[in-house]
Design a protein around this motif. Structure first.
Motif, PDB file in Angstrom:
ATOM      1  N   GLU A 101       0.848  -1.196   0.000  1.00  0.00           N
ATOM      2  CA  GLU A 101       0.000   0.000   0.000  1.00  0.00           C
ATOM      3  C   GLU A 101       0.884   1.247   0.000  1.00  0.00           C
ATOM      4  O   GLU A 101       2.031   1.227   0.445  1.00  0.00           O
ATOM      5  CB  GLU A 101      -0.887   0.015   1.255  1.00  0.00           C
ATOM      6  CG  GLU A 101      -1.922  -1.090   1.315  1.00  0.00           C
ATOM      7  CD  GLU A 101      -3.175  -0.773   0.499  1.00  0.00           C
ATOM      8  OE1 GLU A 101      -3.236   0.322  -0.093  1.00  0.00           O
ATOM      9  OE2 GLU A 101      -4.062  -1.622   0.454  1.00  0.00           O
ATOM     10  N   HIS A 103       0.341   3.935   1.805  1.00  0.00           N
ATOM     11  CA  HIS A 103       0.473   4.538   3.145  1.00  0.00           C
ATOM     12  C   HIS A 103       1.439   3.701   4.005  1.00  0.00           C
ATOM     13  O   HIS A 103       1.119   3.266   5.092  1.00  0.00           O
ATOM     14  CB  HIS A 103      -0.891   4.649   3.828  1.00  0.00           C
ATOM     15  CG  HIS A 103      -1.581   3.339   4.041  1.00  0.00           C
ATOM     16  ND1 HIS A 103      -2.452   2.806   3.129  1.00  0.00           N
ATOM     17  CD2 HIS A 103      -1.530   2.441   5.060  1.00  0.00           C
ATOM     18  CE1 HIS A 103      -2.906   1.664   3.586  1.00  0.00           C
ATOM     19  NE2 HIS A 103      -2.364   1.414   4.756  1.00  0.00           N
ATOM     20  N   THR A 104       2.646   3.511   3.488  1.00  0.00           N
ATOM     21  CA  THR A 104       3.574   2.572   4.123  1.00  0.00           C
ATOM     22  C   THR A 104       4.226   3.105   5.385  1.00  0.00           C
ATOM     23  O   THR A 104       5.104   2.451   5.935  1.00  0.00           O
ATOM     24  CB  THR A 104       4.664   2.161   3.119  1.00  0.00           C
ATOM     25  OG1 THR A 104       5.168   3.323   2.469  1.00  0.00           O
ATOM     26  CG2 THR A 104       4.138   1.197   2.096  1.00  0.00           C
ATOM     27  N   ARG A 105       3.829   4.264   5.872  1.00  0.00           N
ATOM     28  CA  ARG A 105       4.421   4.745   7.127  1.00  0.00           C
ATOM     29  C   ARG A 105       3.587   4.328   8.331  1.00  0.00           C
ATOM     30  O   ARG A 105       3.921   4.639   9.467  1.00  0.00           O
ATOM     31  CB  ARG A 105       4.623   6.267   7.079  1.00  0.00           C
ATOM     32  CG  ARG A 105       5.606   6.643   5.978  1.00  0.00           C
ATOM     33  CD  ARG A 105       6.084   8.070   6.026  1.00  0.00           C
ATOM     34  NE  ARG A 105       6.886   8.361   4.844  1.00  0.00           N
ATOM     35  CZ  ARG A 105       8.183   8.101   4.731  1.00  0.00           C
ATOM     36  NH1 ARG A 105       8.813   7.508   5.719  1.00  0.00           N
ATOM     37  NH2 ARG A 105       8.834   8.409   3.642  1.00  0.00           N
ATOM     38  N   ASN A 106       2.496   3.606   8.093  1.00  0.00           N
ATOM     39  CA  ASN A 106       1.713   3.009   9.175  1.00  0.00           C
ATOM     40  C   ASN A 106       2.531   1.849   9.758  1.00  0.00           C
ATOM     41  O   ASN A 106       2.807   0.867   9.077  1.00  0.00           O
ATOM     42  CB  ASN A 106       0.378   2.510   8.611  1.00  0.00           C
ATOM     43  CG  ASN A 106      -0.494   1.826   9.635  1.00  0.00           C
ATOM     44  OD1 ASN A 106      -0.025   0.988  10.394  1.00  0.00           O
ATOM     45  ND2 ASN A 106      -1.768   2.162   9.627  1.00  0.00           N
ATOM     46  N   SER A 107       2.925   1.954  11.029  1.00  0.00           N
ATOM     47  CA  SER A 107       3.863   0.984  11.601  1.00  0.00           C
ATOM     48  C   SER A 107       3.294  -0.426  11.649  1.00  0.00           C
ATOM     49  O   SER A 107       4.019  -1.407  11.446  1.00  0.00           O
ATOM     50  CB  SER A 107       4.287   1.432  13.004  1.00  0.00           C
ATOM     51  OG  SER A 107       3.166   1.501  13.869  1.00  0.00           O
ATOM     52  N   PHE A 108       1.969  -0.559  11.914  1.00  0.00           N
ATOM     53  CA  PHE A 108       1.366  -1.891  11.968  1.00  0.00           C
ATOM     54  C   PHE A 108       1.355  -2.518  10.578  1.00  0.00           C
ATOM     55  O   PHE A 108       1.667  -3.690  10.408  1.00  0.00           O
ATOM     56  CB  PHE A 108      -0.061  -1.815  12.521  1.00  0.00           C
ATOM     57  CG  PHE A 108      -0.122  -1.355  13.947  1.00  0.00           C
ATOM     58  CD1 PHE A 108       0.309  -2.182  14.981  1.00  0.00           C
ATOM     59  CD2 PHE A 108      -0.597  -0.095  14.271  1.00  0.00           C
ATOM     60  CE1 PHE A 108       0.267  -1.765  16.300  1.00  0.00           C
ATOM     61  CE2 PHE A 108      -0.640   0.337  15.579  1.00  0.00           C
ATOM     62  CZ  PHE A 108      -0.208  -0.494  16.604  1.00  0.00           C
ATOM     63  N   TYR A 109       1.000  -1.698   9.573  1.00  0.00           N
ATOM     64  CA  TYR A 109       0.984  -2.229   8.210  1.00  0.00           C
ATOM     65  C   TYR A 109       2.402  -2.594   7.764  1.00  0.00           C
ATOM     66  O   TYR A 109       2.620  -3.622   7.117  1.00  0.00           O
ATOM     67  CB  TYR A 109       0.359  -1.224   7.236  1.00  0.00           C
ATOM     68  CG  TYR A 109       0.414  -1.736   5.820  1.00  0.00           C
ATOM     69  CD1 TYR A 109      -0.420  -2.778   5.420  1.00  0.00           C
ATOM     70  CD2 TYR A 109       1.343  -1.252   4.910  1.00  0.00           C
ATOM     71  CE1 TYR A 109      -0.338  -3.308   4.137  1.00  0.00           C
ATOM     72  CE2 TYR A 109       1.433  -1.764   3.640  1.00  0.00           C
ATOM     73  CZ  TYR A 109       0.585  -2.798   3.259  1.00  0.00           C
ATOM     74  OH  TYR A 109       0.684  -3.332   1.990  1.00  0.00           O
ATOM     75  N   SER A 111       4.798  -3.669   9.596  1.00  0.00           N
ATOM     76  CA  SER A 111       5.159  -4.947  10.218  1.00  0.00           C
ATOM     77  C   SER A 111       4.583  -6.108   9.424  1.00  0.00           C
ATOM     78  O   SER A 111       5.210  -7.162   9.294  1.00  0.00           O
ATOM     79  CB  SER A 111       4.652  -4.992  11.660  1.00  0.00           C
ATOM     80  OG  SER A 111       5.295  -4.017  12.450  1.00  0.00           O
ATOM     81  N   TYR A 288     -11.159  -1.981   5.114  1.00  0.00           N
ATOM     82  CA  TYR A 288     -10.745  -1.133   6.240  1.00  0.00           C
ATOM     83  C   TYR A 288     -11.894  -0.786   7.178  1.00  0.00           C
ATOM     84  O   TYR A 288     -11.791   0.131   7.987  1.00  0.00           O
ATOM     85  CB  TYR A 288     -10.063   0.162   5.753  1.00  0.00           C
ATOM     86  CG  TYR A 288      -8.631  -0.070   5.374  1.00  0.00           C
ATOM     87  CD1 TYR A 288      -7.601   0.265   6.227  1.00  0.00           C
ATOM     88  CD2 TYR A 288      -8.318  -0.670   4.161  1.00  0.00           C
ATOM     89  CE1 TYR A 288      -6.279   0.024   5.884  1.00  0.00           C
ATOM     90  CE2 TYR A 288      -7.005  -0.919   3.806  1.00  0.00           C
ATOM     91  CZ  TYR A 288      -5.985  -0.566   4.673  1.00  0.00           C
ATOM     92  OH  TYR A 288      -4.690  -0.821   4.333  1.00  0.00           O
ATOM     93  N   LYS A 316     -12.076   4.576   1.954  1.00  0.00           N
ATOM     94  CA  LYS A 316     -10.632   4.646   1.740  1.00  0.00           C
ATOM     95  C   LYS A 316     -10.267   5.312   0.414  1.00  0.00           C
ATOM     96  O   LYS A 316     -10.925   5.106  -0.600  1.00  0.00           O
ATOM     97  CB  LYS A 316     -10.065   3.216   1.787  1.00  0.00           C
ATOM     98  CG  LYS A 316      -8.559   3.142   1.639  1.00  0.00           C
ATOM     99  CD  LYS A 316      -8.116   1.706   1.501  1.00  0.00           C
ATOM    100  CE  LYS A 316      -6.646   1.650   1.138  1.00  0.00           C
ATOM    101  NZ  LYS A 316      -6.232   0.327   0.684  1.00  0.00           N
ATOM    102  N   PRO A 372     -11.060   1.435  14.922  1.00  0.00           N
ATOM    103  CA  PRO A 372     -10.026   1.877  15.869  1.00  0.00           C
ATOM    104  C   PRO A 372     -10.321   1.378  17.277  1.00  0.00           C
ATOM    105  O   PRO A 372     -11.467   1.390  17.724  1.00  0.00           O
ATOM    106  CB  PRO A 372     -10.129   3.412  15.788  1.00  0.00           C
ATOM    107  CG  PRO A 372     -10.647   3.675  14.401  1.00  0.00           C
ATOM    108  CD  PRO A 372     -11.598   2.539  14.112  1.00  0.00           C
TER     109      PRO A 372
END
Length: 431
Positions: A101, A103-109, A111, A288, A316, A372
């Motif tokens: 994706e 939005h690769t700065r989402n830490s969970f994604y 991982s 999502y 999204k 969330p």
């Protein structure tokens, strides 16, 4: 760990579990024959809901994130399944390009992406990450929560092939669901394997097509089992030409919801279920957990506030919602530490590789848990979900419960294979 069911209405599910356990050889043979005729999606995840009186899939994701929520004990299964999948598609594969994706700065994604890289590395492939983000013009490291990092690189298109600088892959794996549309850089790749195919993305895919295919699969399987398909199949309807922001099309949506609620009431009466039924209205495309509404009385749709309409109108990537699926609501009566939970099963090729419980302490049994505040508790796949224990009391054994979940999830995966065949733009049956 087997989360407890808090409802007394677990008779049908215990009977279903017992029937599946007694019929394991017939079930596995049935799946083998189906896979001789149909190609499983490369990977998938399925959200299940266990109401005690009914067990059904409510969502099937063909670009699953969340692999980071699988335990280390589950990863060998994933590696073996990845090897089997790659060998079927491209036995000589050496290089794999993974496209995540944007939005690769989402830490969970991130991982999740890191876990996928690990799985395919251990399956014997060189894995590098190419991004669709036009803002990334050079190799860019992204930090993971555990202190390690991943490097994403700009894609390089050379005629009919897609790769990176000095990296020419045999296979391209998308972990991007294409909600925002199909980028031109991914079109016309005739010399490489693109997995999943473009028509599996939300730019083209529709949930109504999936659940139409699942209804067909559930009927076939239920005939084999000698059971009512409703016990594993969520009824549904669909509505289009909607404009939630302007309130257009809501009258037709109300009519469809009312008709589906009436069908569910009849089934509840047939099974002596005293609860009040509900339906779930959600976008016909997209994921999502966005743009989802629970309705117990269709009149609620005529009284939606402007805030509720706005919440339903865009999902999204800013995509407007003009089509919805109206799905029979399946409550979940499973609890983990007194919080509402639903199982999510992960598969690669035709194999169950693991899963987890999505848990939400602030949501009820009839609400969307993909929101969330949710957390994840790994399923206790200490033993293979394909090895149930016969002779044990239904509902008491983790392997037995998870075998049942694995069967229903594989039915949804099979439905996805039916769906992709029918919606393939290059197939003669395309509608």
């Amino acid at each position: 760990m087997v989360p407890h069911l808090i409802t007394a209405l677990n008779g049908p599910i215990n009977e279903l579990e017992q029937r599946l356990l007694e019929s394991t050889p017939a079930i596995e043979r049935w799946f083998r024959l189906e896979w001789m005729e149909h190609t499983p999606p490369f990977y998938s995840s399925v959200d299940l809901r266990n109401a005690g009186f009914k067990l059904a899939p409510v969502d099937t994701n063909l670009f699953p994130g969340g692999f980071n929520n699988l335990t280390n004990e589950m990863l060998p299964l994933a590696v073996q399944a990845a090897m089997a999948a790659i060998e079927k598609i491209c036995p000589e594969a050496k290089n794999l390009l993974l496209v995540p994706e944007k939005h690769t700065r989402n830490s969970f994604y991130l991982s999740n992406v890191g876990t996928l890289v690990r799985i395919f590395n251990q399956a014997g492939l060189n894995v590098r990450l190419g991004t669709l983000d036009p803002a990334i013009a050079e190799p860019t490291p992204l930090a993971l929560a555990d202190g390690s990092s991943l490097t994403v690189e700009p894609l390089v298109r050379n005629r009919g092939r897609l790769g990176l600088k000095d990296f020419d892959p045999c296979t391209i794996l998308l972990n991007n669901d294409l909600s925002a549309g199909i980028p031109s850089v991914l079109e016309g790749l005739h010399e490489q394997y693109l997995l999943p195919p473009l028509h599996a993305g939300w730019a083209l895919r529709r949930k109504r097509q999936h659940f139409r295919a699942y209804e067909e699969v559930a009927k076939k399987f239920s005939k084999l089992m000698g059971m009512d398909p409703w016990l594993i199949n969520p009824m549904f309807a669909s509505a289009g030409e909607l404009d939630f922001a302007e309130g257009q099309g809501l009258e037709a949506l109300q009519t469809q919801a009312d008709a589906l609620l009436a069908k569910v009431r009849r089934k509840y009466k047939e099974y002596g279920i005293q609860e009040k039924p509900f339906v779930v209205i959600k976008p016909d495309a997209g994921t999502y957990g966005m743009g989802i509404m629970m309705v117990r009385d269709a009149k609620e749709l005529a009284e939606l506030s402007s805030r509720a309409r706005n919440k339903m109108s865009v999902i999204k990537d800013g995509q407007e919602v003009t089509e919805v699926i109206i799905q029979e609501g399946v409550p979940t009566y499973e609890r983990v530490n007194d919080a509402v939970a639903e199982p999510v099963v992960y598969m690669m090729d035709r194999y169950v590789v693991g899963g987890f419980y999505r848990v939400h302490a602030d949501r009820g049994a009839d609400e969307n848990l993909n929101a969330p505040g949710s957390s994840f508790v790994p399923l206790a796949f200490a033993e293979s979900p394909h090895l149930p224990r016969r002779g044990e009391k239904p509902g008491a054994s983790a392997p037995n419960r998870f075998y049942m979940y694995g069967v229903i999830a594989r039915l949804a995966m099979l439905a996805a294979s039916y769906e992709l065949e029918v919606t393939d733009p290059e197939a003669e049956v395309y509608e």
